[in-house]
Motif scaffolding. Structure first.
Motif, PDB file in Angstrom:
ATOM      1  N   UNK A 478       0.821  -1.210   0.000  1.00  0.00           N
ATOM      2  CA  UNK A 478       0.000   0.000   0.000  1.00  0.00           C
ATOM      3  C   UNK A 478       0.856   1.263   0.000  1.00  0.00           C
ATOM      4  N   UNK A 479       1.899   1.258   0.857  1.00  0.00           N
ATOM      5  CA  UNK A 479       2.777   2.424   0.936  1.00  0.00           C
ATOM      6  C   UNK A 479       3.540   2.627  -0.366  1.00  0.00           C
ATOM      7  N   UNK A 507       4.414  13.023   3.450  1.00  0.00           N
ATOM      8  CA  UNK A 507       4.340  11.960   4.439  1.00  0.00           C
ATOM      9  C   UNK A 507       3.410  10.896   3.896  1.00  0.00           C
ATOM     10  N   UNK A 508       3.837   9.638   4.000  1.00  0.00           N
ATOM     11  CA  UNK A 508       3.053   8.548   3.423  1.00  0.00           C
ATOM     12  C   UNK A 508       2.841   7.464   4.465  1.00  0.00           C
ATOM     13  N   UNK A 509       1.596   7.045   4.647  1.00  0.00           N
ATOM     14  CA  UNK A 509       1.275   5.884   5.467  1.00  0.00           C
ATOM     15  C   UNK A 509       0.649   4.835   4.558  1.00  0.00           C
ATOM     16  N   UNK A 593       8.995   1.839  -5.524  1.00  0.00           N
ATOM     17  CA  UNK A 593       7.888   2.168  -6.414  1.00  0.00           C
ATOM     18  C   UNK A 593       7.332   0.911  -7.068  1.00  0.00           C
ATOM     19  N   UNK A 594       6.108   1.022  -7.572  1.00  0.00           N
ATOM     20  CA  UNK A 594       5.522  -0.088  -8.328  1.00  0.00           C
ATOM     21  C   UNK A 594       6.196  -0.157  -9.693  1.00  0.00           C
ATOM     22  N   UNK A 623      -7.496   3.431  -4.096  1.00  0.00           N
ATOM     23  CA  UNK A 623      -8.331   2.288  -3.752  1.00  0.00           C
ATOM     24  C   UNK A 623      -8.290   1.281  -4.877  1.00  0.00           C
ATOM     25  N   UNK A 624      -8.497   0.018  -4.547  1.00  0.00           N
ATOM     26  CA  UNK A 624      -8.426  -1.046  -5.533  1.00  0.00           C
ATOM     27  C   UNK A 624      -9.482  -0.837  -6.603  1.00  0.00           C
ATOM     28  N   UNK A 625      -9.079  -1.062  -7.819  1.00  0.00           N
ATOM     29  CA  UNK A 625      -9.985  -0.915  -8.958  1.00  0.00           C
ATOM     30  C   UNK A 625      -9.883  -2.196  -9.771  1.00  0.00           C
TER      31      UNK A 625
END
Length: 632
Positions: A478-479, A507-509, A593-594, A623-625
């Motif tokens: 997710x992060x 800032x990333x959670x 990164x992805x 969000x998941x698509x």
């Protein structure tokens, strides 16, 4: 010696021994929601100490910016600060104990290559060993230290249990795992399976027996030893020998052993001048001089005033350095700590007598900008913006202060419990409430305040321990997705709003991203929609995400964006989003990164708000698509 001289000498010393100089990581850890601040020099290095290969090799050196919020209440003595720099060098499976001990002794004592400390004033601690888990005393380090002291005409005796028996003319002292063992979770009993750790060896500077007797007479009837708090000795550096790993069967030696060295810059500068007070170094004197001029008071002339001056300059230095790294005052997380620093500094300014003009704190932005101009040019670069934010926060606190004073008027009898309520709710330090009570002819029991404060402190430590549990930066799926989404957002802001956009922080959670940027006005709903749509288009296009290592100057020349490019070393990693020659985004970054944007899902801007003069903050999520395109 000046701080810039000590910093340069240290970096040059280890660079000449095959170490690559790496830039300081930000004060706010990137993509790591488990901890608020970078609190030690080794924190950004943990992945590499635990086995990940560093792109720049196995010998590294730096000066790392650090901040410890838990030390806020300790500031006021001669050695504690909230912000500090940690000089560090690392061997990632390369050299080990012999080279490290020899080199650091040479750096500390050599007048040409190092900082030229008198070896007669240096003392060392080593690990006592723990026979019950079959880890022996570090006699290897003892022998190495003895040989080095002998080269300068000093016969160094090794003494055990000095905390009980005294120094006995020793030079090297054994201590248990509470003092001379390093792991992320402390003593050996706390270490989980596969956790690495090892003995360490600290070095101390001796300011002389007369200091112990003169300034800390309550210690004079106790055994003298280097880990005592009497003020005679100051710890200046620590060599960690990462040797072991905990297993199901016990402790085993690591195949690749690492070195992690840390030396506090402020303390090293101070001891080069044979001063026991870190606030007499050039990192603080310009700020203290400003206070002296405003008050017509001399630093060191009055004990209470000296303590207040130390708190004032420490807190404002910490605030300026945090703001230069993109932190802004708020009621949450890093912003809350920043706000508390600023407000405590104002309260101690009031205690000193600077109460007519709250705006004076803005002057410290320029002072600390000039102090760090050479090492961290972004501080001076952003000083005018920091000045505005400090003054804005001072104005707000002026109103809060009035509310606090109004609240005190409603309290007939001030006691320790009510003093803590005022501290927690309005930021009133103990000294201010006590002073008001004294003016009323009332006495406050400090014990009551301390009881409430310890409850609060223990609760905070429990929460902090929970945040740090797991140790490493969050590289979850997710992060990682949100990290890539942040690059898409950054570029979309430039394309929609214009090239005046400058990143002020992020800032990333695992749940959301937060991005701060420069922009003079509120974003209208249709503009926000346009930015969101652009990001989702790039996600739908399923663009490839690639990385390349190159020289920083080449990266910047190619159009890669960089958040404070001065921070980066000569070699950087550039992440590109899009086909080669037609990239949508190019940015200097450390990852992760992805591989393709199609894995991100639906991008949604959740909130956009003001953070002060000319700075906006945006929150977003993915969000998941199920209809998203996936590679292969």
């Amino acid at each position: 010696m000046k701080s810039s001289d000590v910093r340069k000498k240290y970096l040059s010393f280890f660079a000449s021994r095959g170490h690559v100089i790496i830039p300081s990581a930000p004060l706010v850890p990137e993509n790591d929601p488990t901890t608020l601040f970078t609190g030690s020099g080794m924190q950004p290095m943990l992945p590499y100490l635990l086995g990940l290969e560093h792109p720049l090799g196995t010998r590294l050196v730096d000066s790392q910016k650090c901040f410890r919020a838990q030390d806020m209440e300790e500031v006021g003595d001669n050695r504690h600060t909230t912000f500090f720099e940690m000089l560090g060098n690392w061997s990632l499976g390369d050299y080990f104990k012999k080279e490290q001990i020899e080199w650091i002794f040479q750096f500390l004592t050599d007048k040409d290559m190092g900082i030229g400390l008198d070896p007669k004033k240096l003392y060392v601690s080593v690990f006592r060993g723990k026979p019950d888990i079959h880890i022996p005393a570090d006699t290897e380090a003892v022998d190495l230290w003895k040989a080095l002291f002998r080269t300068v005409g000093i016969e160094a005796s090794a003494i055990d249990f000095s905390e009980r028996e005294g120094m006995a003319d020793g030079r090297i002292f054994f201590y248990d795992e509470k003092k001379n063992w390093w792991s992320r979770v402390g003593v050996t009993g706390n270490m989980p399976v596969d956790e690495p750790g090892g003995p360490d060896s600290e070095m101390f500077y001796d300011f002389g027996e007369e200091r112990k007797l003169h300034e800390a007479s309550q210690y004079k009837n106790f055994p003298c030893h280097i880990n005592c708090d009497c003020g005679r000795f100051m710890e200046i550096c620590n060599n960690v020998f990462m040797t072991y790993k905990r297993t199901e069967k016990g402790f085993e030696q690591l195949i690749k052993k690492n070195i992690d060295f840390g030396g506090g810059l402020e303390r090293l500068v101070t001891v080069t001048n044979n001063s026991p007070d870190v606030f007499t170094s050039d990192l603080f004197t310009p700020a203290i001089t400003l206070i002296e001029k405003k008050l017509n008071k001399q630093y060191g002339a009055d004990e209470n005033d000296t303590r207040s001056m130390r708190i004032l300059v420490d807190h404002l230095r910490g605030a300026v350095m945090m703001m230069a790294d993109g932190v802004l005052p708020s009621n949450k997380a890093q912003g809350y700590i920043l706000r508390r620093l600023i407000r405590r500094s104002l309260l101690y300014g009031k205690k000193l007598g600077i109460s007519q003009d709250w705006m004076y704190i803005g002057e410290f932005a320029q002072i600390f900008g000039e102090t760090y101009e050479e090492s961290y040019p972004e501080v001076l670069y952003t000083s005018s913006h920091i000045k505005e934010l400090l003054e804005e926060e001072a104005t707000r606190f002026g109103k809060s202060l009035e509310k606090g004073l109004s609240e005190i008027k409603k309290i007939e009898t001030l006691d320790g419990h009510r003093a803590f309520y005022l501290y927690e709710s309005f930021g009133f330090p103990w000294e201010m409430t006590e002073e008001i009570a004294r003016d009323r002819g009332q006495n406050i029991e400090r014990v009551q305040f301390e009881e409430e404060f310890m409850k609060h402190k223990n609760a905070s430590r429990t929460a902090a321990a929970g945040m740090f549990k797991g140790g490493l930066a969050d590289h979850s799926e997710e992060t990682t997705k949100l990290h890539t989404a942040t690059h898409l957002l950054h570029e979309a802001l430039h394309r929609v709003l214009g090239d005046h956009i400058t990143q002020k922080g992020s800032n990333i959670t695992s749940e959301r991203l937060r991005f701060d940027f420069s922009h003079p006005t509120k974003l209208l709903p249709d503009v926000i929609q346009k930015i969101e749509t652009m990001v989702n288009e790039k996600i739908k296009e399923n663009l490839p995400v690639t990385l390349a290592s190159m020289k920083k100057e080449d990266a910047l020349a190619s159009g890669a964006r960089a958040f404070f490019s001065e921070r980066y070393g000569e070699t950087v990693t550039v992440y590109s989003i899009g086909e080669s020659g037609n990239e949508f985004s190019r940015e200097i970054c450390g990852g992760p990164h992805v591989a393709f944007t199609g894995t991100l899902g639906r991008f949604t801007i959740v909130k956009e708000e003001s953070l002060g003069v000319g700075v906006r903050r945006m929150y977003a999520s993915v969000t998941k698509n199920e209809s998203a395109t996936h590679p292969g």
